[in-house]
Scaffold this active site. Structure first.
Site, mmCIF file in Angstrom:
data_model
loop_
_atom_site.group_PDB
_atom_site.id
_atom_site.type_symbol
_atom_site.label_atom_id
_atom_site.label_comp_id
_atom_site.label_asym_id
_atom_site.label_seq_id
_atom_site.Cartn_x
_atom_site.Cartn_y
_atom_site.Cartn_z
ATOM 1 N N ARG A 102 -53.248 1.254 -37.307
ATOM 2 C CA ARG A 102 -52.589 2.054 -36.824
ATOM 3 C C ARG A 102 -51.663 1.372 -35.423
ATOM 4 O O ARG A 102 -52.567 0.716 -34.770
ATOM 5 C CB ARG A 102 -53.055 3.245 -36.070
ATOM 6 C CG ARG A 102 -52.491 4.412 -35.753
ATOM 7 C CD ARG A 102 -51.680 5.134 -36.693
ATOM 8 N NE ARG A 102 -51.061 6.421 -36.206
ATOM 9 C CZ ARG A 102 -49.941 7.015 -36.725
ATOM 10 N NH1 ARG A 102 -49.477 6.515 -37.624
ATOM 11 N NH2 ARG A 102 -49.928 8.495 -36.308
ATOM 12 N N THR A 375 -42.866 7.604 -44.770
ATOM 13 C CA THR A 375 -44.296 6.852 -44.797
ATOM 14 C C THR A 375 -44.390 6.310 -46.404
ATOM 15 O O THR A 375 -43.612 6.764 -47.205
ATOM 16 C CB THR A 375 -45.507 8.020 -44.560
ATOM 17 O OG1 THR A 375 -45.444 8.048 -43.186
ATOM 18 C CG2 THR A 375 -47.006 7.326 -44.817
ATOM 19 N N THR A 393 -46.810 3.243 -42.592
ATOM 20 C CA THR A 393 -45.726 3.819 -42.237
ATOM 21 C C THR A 393 -44.820 3.252 -41.254
ATOM 22 O O THR A 393 -45.562 2.479 -40.303
ATOM 23 C CB THR A 393 -46.089 5.437 -41.624
ATOM 24 O OG1 THR A 393 -45.134 6.195 -41.570
ATOM 25 C CG2 THR A 393 -46.860 4.994 -40.604
ATOM 26 N N ASN A 395 -43.327 5.871 -39.471
ATOM 27 C CA ASN A 395 -43.184 7.139 -38.998
ATOM 28 C C ASN A 395 -42.076 7.813 -39.586
ATOM 29 O O ASN A 395 -41.858 8.120 -40.889
ATOM 30 C CB ASN A 395 -43.392 7.271 -37.575
ATOM 31 C CG ASN A 395 -43.415 8.741 -37.363
ATOM 32 O OD1 ASN A 395 -43.911 9.377 -37.961
ATOM 33 N ND2 ASN A 395 -43.037 9.223 -36.066
ATOM 34 N N ASP A 417 -45.712 10.439 -32.721
ATOM 35 C CA ASP A 417 -46.822 10.963 -33.104
ATOM 36 C C ASP A 417 -47.924 11.463 -32.030
ATOM 37 O O ASP A 417 -48.956 12.230 -32.416
ATOM 38 C CB ASP A 417 -47.673 10.220 -34.163
ATOM 39 C CG ASP A 417 -47.060 10.647 -35.759
ATOM 40 O OD1 ASP A 417 -46.368 11.320 -35.945
ATOM 41 O OD2 ASP A 417 -47.344 9.826 -36.557
ATOM 42 N N SER A 447 -51.458 11.825 -39.882
ATOM 43 C CA SER A 447 -51.836 12.711 -40.998
ATOM 44 C C SER A 447 -52.105 11.992 -42.055
ATOM 45 O O SER A 447 -52.459 12.488 -43.304
ATOM 46 C CB SER A 447 -50.835 13.603 -41.250
ATOM 47 O OG SER A 447 -50.374 14.626 -40.242
ATOM 48 N N GLY A 467 -45.368 11.883 -46.423
ATOM 49 C CA GLY A 467 -44.993 13.431 -46.147
ATOM 50 C C GLY A 467 -45.359 14.053 -44.773
ATOM 51 O O GLY A 467 -45.293 15.189 -44.830
ATOM 52 N N GLY A 468 -45.416 13.215 -43.850
ATOM 53 C CA GLY A 468 -45.919 13.611 -42.562
ATOM 54 C C GLY A 468 -47.032 14.645 -42.515
ATOM 55 O O GLY A 468 -47.916 14.236 -43.210
HETATM 56 N N1 GLY Z 1 -46.260 8.948 -38.922
HETATM 57 C C1 GLY Z 1 -46.779 9.766 -40.048
HETATM 58 C C2 GLY Z 1 -48.390 9.981 -39.841
HETATM 59 O O1 GLY Z 1 -49.004 8.958 -39.384
HETATM 60 O O2 GLY Z 1 -48.889 10.913 -40.314
#
Ligand code: GLY
Length: 566
Positions: A102, A375, A393, A395, A417, A447, A467-468
Site C-alpha cells: 500500500r 482499482t 490500485t 485509487n 483514502d 477496502s 469497486g472502492g
Molecule cells: N483505493 C481503494 C481502496 O484501497 O479501497
C-alpha cells in the site's frame, strides 16, 4: 372428513413448496475450464502473459509479478507502477500469507493538509494532482514477492511486458470511452501534452515507449531503480515541479510489508483475506460471521430475506470499519474483539425481518456517496497448486490523473483514502475516524479484499474485485453465490449485486437487475433503494477448483476481463 382432507392437502402442498425452494440450483453456465493453471484479470493481454509465465515453469508468484506489470501497460485505468496493492496467497502445502504494498503518506504530510483555514476540506486537493499522491508501493511489492517465492529470473517476467509496451496494446471499446471521459480532468491536471489527448478509438493501438524504457531500467537495476535510481530522481523532480511533496527520501524509505492475513471459518469454508491497513478481511469476517446463523440457501439468492440479513450485517460492519480501522503500524486495532462470535451475535441482536434498522441508530452521519469502479483485481492458480489473489490500485480512475510522460505512468491519488477530516466522507462516501487520519509514513485504510477460500482444508477459490467501498460486499456475494446458492464461478461473478455501507443509509442496487416487487417489499420494510448511482457494482475475477480438480474461471462480463488457462 372433507376438512381433514383439505388440511392434509394443504400440508402436502406446503411441503412440496418448501422442497422446491430448497432444491439445489442447477448450474447453467460455466466459465473457462482448465486443467493446470489459470489467470483471470481485467485484460486478456495481462492474463495471457501470466499464463505464459506459468507454462514456462513459473509459479503463481512469478505470474503475479508478470500479470501485475502487464496490467500497468494494458490497463492504465488501474493497473500501475505508480500505485499500490495487496496480495493474499495460499501455497500448495497450505501455508498462507499476505503482503501489503500500500502507498504511504510522504514524510512531510500533515493531518490537516487538505483543510482550509476554517477547517473545511478543500475540494479536489486529495483527489486531483500531485498533492493527492501517496508514495507508490507496487514495484516494492512485486519484487518482494518475486524474491521470496519466485522460480524464474526477473528477465523472463519483464521481457514480455516490455515487449507489450513497445508493440502496443489494442484499445477496447470500454477503454476508448474511458480515455475520452477523463480528457477534461487530464487537461486540468497535466502541464504536458499527454499521449491520451489524442482521441483513441476502439481497435487503435497505443504504444508505450516511455514505459518500456522505465521497465528496461527496472530490469537492469532492480527495485532500487524505482526507489533510488534514475527513475526515482525523474519521478521526484516531476512531482515537485507539479507542486507535490514526495522526496527522494520518501521513495528510498519505502518498503513492502508481509502481514498475517485475517482467517476465519464459515460453515465448512476457511476464508483467508487481507489484514489492515485493508479493512477487507476484518469487515468480511464480521459480515460473514453475522450472517452465518441464518439459512441463506433456504432463503435463496437475492431474495428478500437474504438481502435483509446481508444488508443489516453490512450496515453494522461498515460502522465499525469507520471507527476502528487504520494502519496497524500506527493504531491499535481490536481485531480479535471485532471478529469474536460473542460481539457479532450481540451486534445482530436488534435485527428483525419486520423492519430495517436505521443507520442513525448504529451511529451518526448524513452523506452523499460517489460510486466508483476503479482499482483492479487478478486471481491466479498455478499447476503446482499455489494460489494468489491480488488487488492493486491507483485509487480513482487513472489515480490523480497526473501522468509522468517521461516515465510513462499515472500517479495514484491514494491520499484520499485517509480521512482528511474525521466525519467527512471520501470519494467512496466512506467516513473515516481518527484511526485513519493522516500522519507521515502512515498507510491509508483500504477496502481491497483479495481473498482465498479453502473448503474442507483444500484450495477452493481465489477471488477479488475493484469497486472502492463496494469491494468487500462484492467479494462477499460472490463467495455466497457459490457456497450458499450453488452457482458456478461464472454465474457467481455475473449475478446482480447490491451494497450497503452504513452511510448513506441506502441499498445500492445494480439497475434493472432486481425484481421490481422485491424492491417494493424492501421499501415497505423501510429500506431506501438507490438503483441510479451504481451502474456497475464490482468487477469480480475469480477461480474455483472444481471437484474433479479442474479450474473454473469467472471473468466479470461488466468489463473486458478475461480468463486464460492451460
Ligand atoms: N483505493 C481503494 C481502496 O484501497 O479501497
Amino acid at each position: 372428513m372433507k376438512n381433514t382432507f383439505n388440511v392434509l392437502l394443504l400440508i402436502l402442498l406446503c411441503l412440496s413448496c418448501n422442497t422446491t425452494k430448497t432444491e439445489v440450483k442447477k448450474i447453467n453456465k460455466r466459465g473457462l475450464i482448465s486443467n493446470h493453471g489459470m489467470v483471470v484479470s481485467a485484460r486478456v493481454e495481462a492474463s495471457q502473459i501470466g499464463v505464459d509465465i506459468l507454462k514456462k515453469g513459473g509459479n503463481a508468484f512469478d505470474a503475479m509479478a508478470a500479470t501485475g506489470l502487464a496490467l500497468a501497460v494494458a490497463y492504465p485505468f488501474a493497473g500501475n507502477l505508480g500505485g499500490g496493492g495487496f496480495m493474499v496467497y495460499r501455497k500448495a502445502n497450505g501455508d498462507i500469507g499476505g503482503i501489503d504494498y500500500r502507498e504511504k503518506a510522504p514524510l512531510t504530510a500533515t493531518k490537516n493538509m487538505y483543510l482550509d483555514e476554517n477547517g473545511e476540506v478543500i475540494p479536489n486537493k486529495s483527489t486531483l494532482g500531485s498533492l493527492a499522491v501517496g508514495v507508490p508501493g507496487s514495484i516494492a511489492g512485486i519484487f518482494e514477492v518475486h524474491e521470496r517465492f519466485g522460480n524464474l529470473p526477473m528477465k523472463d517476467i519483464l521481457e514480455p511486458v516490455i515487449a507489450l509496451a513497445s508493440k502496443g496494446v489494442v484499445v477496447t471499446k470500454n477503454q476508448a470511452n474511458r480515455f475520452n471521459n477523463y480528457q477534461n480532468q487530464f487537461r486540468l491536471v497535466n502541464k504536458d501534452s499527454l499521449l491520451f489527448y489524442k482521441v483513441w478509438k476502439e481497435n487503435d493501438t497505443i504504444k508505450y515507449p516511455a514505459l518500456a524504457k522505465t521497465l528496461e531500467r527496472i530490469l537492469k537495476n532492480g527495485k532500487d531503480e524505482f526507489y533510488k535510481g534514475k527513475t526515482a530522481k525523474i519521478l521526484v523532480k516531476f512531482l515537485q515541479e507539479n507542486g507535490g511533496i514526495i522526496t527522494e527520501e520518501d521513495l528510498a524509505n519505502y518498503t513492502a510489508k508481509w502481514r498475517t492475513p485475517i482467517a476465519f471459518n464459515y460453515d465448512n469454508l476457511k476464508i483467508i483475506s487481507m489484514a489492515p491497513p485493508s479493512s477487507g478481511g476484518i469487515c468480511l469476517a464480521q459480515i460473514m460471521k453475522m450472517i452465518e446463523p441464518y439459512d441463506l440457501s433456504k432463503y435463496g439468492a437475492n431474495s428478500l430475506k437474504s438481502i435483509q440479513v446481508i444488508t443489516e450485517a453490512e450496515r453494522r460492519a461498515y460502522a465499525d470499519r469507520s471507527y476502528y480501522l487504520g494502519d496497524p503500524d500506527f493504531v491499535s486495532i481490536p481485531t480479535d474483539e471485532l471478529i469474536s462470535n460473542t460481539y457479532l451475535k450481540s451486534r445482530m441482536s436488534d435485527f428483525s425481518f419486520e423492519k430495517a434498522t436505521s443507520s442513525a441508530d448504529v451511529s451518526h452521519g448524513n452523506i452523499e456517496v460517489v460510486e466508483s469502479n476503479e482499482t483492479t483485481h487478478y486471481s491466479i492458480v498455478d499447476q503446482f497448486g499455489n494460489a494468489v489473489s491480488v488487488t492493486t490500485t491507483l485509487n480513482g480512475a487513472y489515480g490523480s490523473k497526473l501522468y509522468c510522460s517521461e516515465l510513462g505512468f499515472f500517479l495514484n491519488n491514494e491520499m484520499d483514502d485517509f480521512s482528511s477530516k474525521p466525519g467527512v466522507p471520501n470519494m467512496f462516501g466512506l467516513i473515516g475516524a481518527e484511526a485513519n487520519s493522516i500522519a507521515p509514513e502512515k498507510r491509508m485504510l483500504s477496502s481491497m479484499t483479495p481473498t482465498i477460500v479453502e473448503k474442507k482444508g483444500k484450495l477452493f477459490m481465489s477471488v477479488g474485485t475493484p469497486g472502492g467501498s463496494t469491494i468487500i460486499t462484492s467479494v462477499l456475494q460472490t463467495i455466497l453465490n457459490v457456497h450458499e446458492y450453488n452457482m458456478s464461478m461464472q454465474e457467481a461473478v455475473d449475478a446482480p449485486r447490491f451494497h450497503h455501507q452504513w452511510l448513506p443509509d441506502v441499498i445500492q442496487m445494480e439497475p434493472n437487475s432486481f425484481d421490481k416487487n422485491l424492491i417494493i417489499q424492501l421499501q415497505n420494510k423501510g429500506y431506501i433503494i438507490n438503483e441510479k448511482d451504481s451502474p456497475v457494482i464490482g468487477k469480480v475475477d475469480g477461480i474455483m477448483v472444481l471437484t474433479d480438480k479442474t479450474l473454473e474461471g469467472g471473468a466479470d462480463h461488466r468489463g473486458d476481463d478475461t480468463a486464460v488457462g492451460f
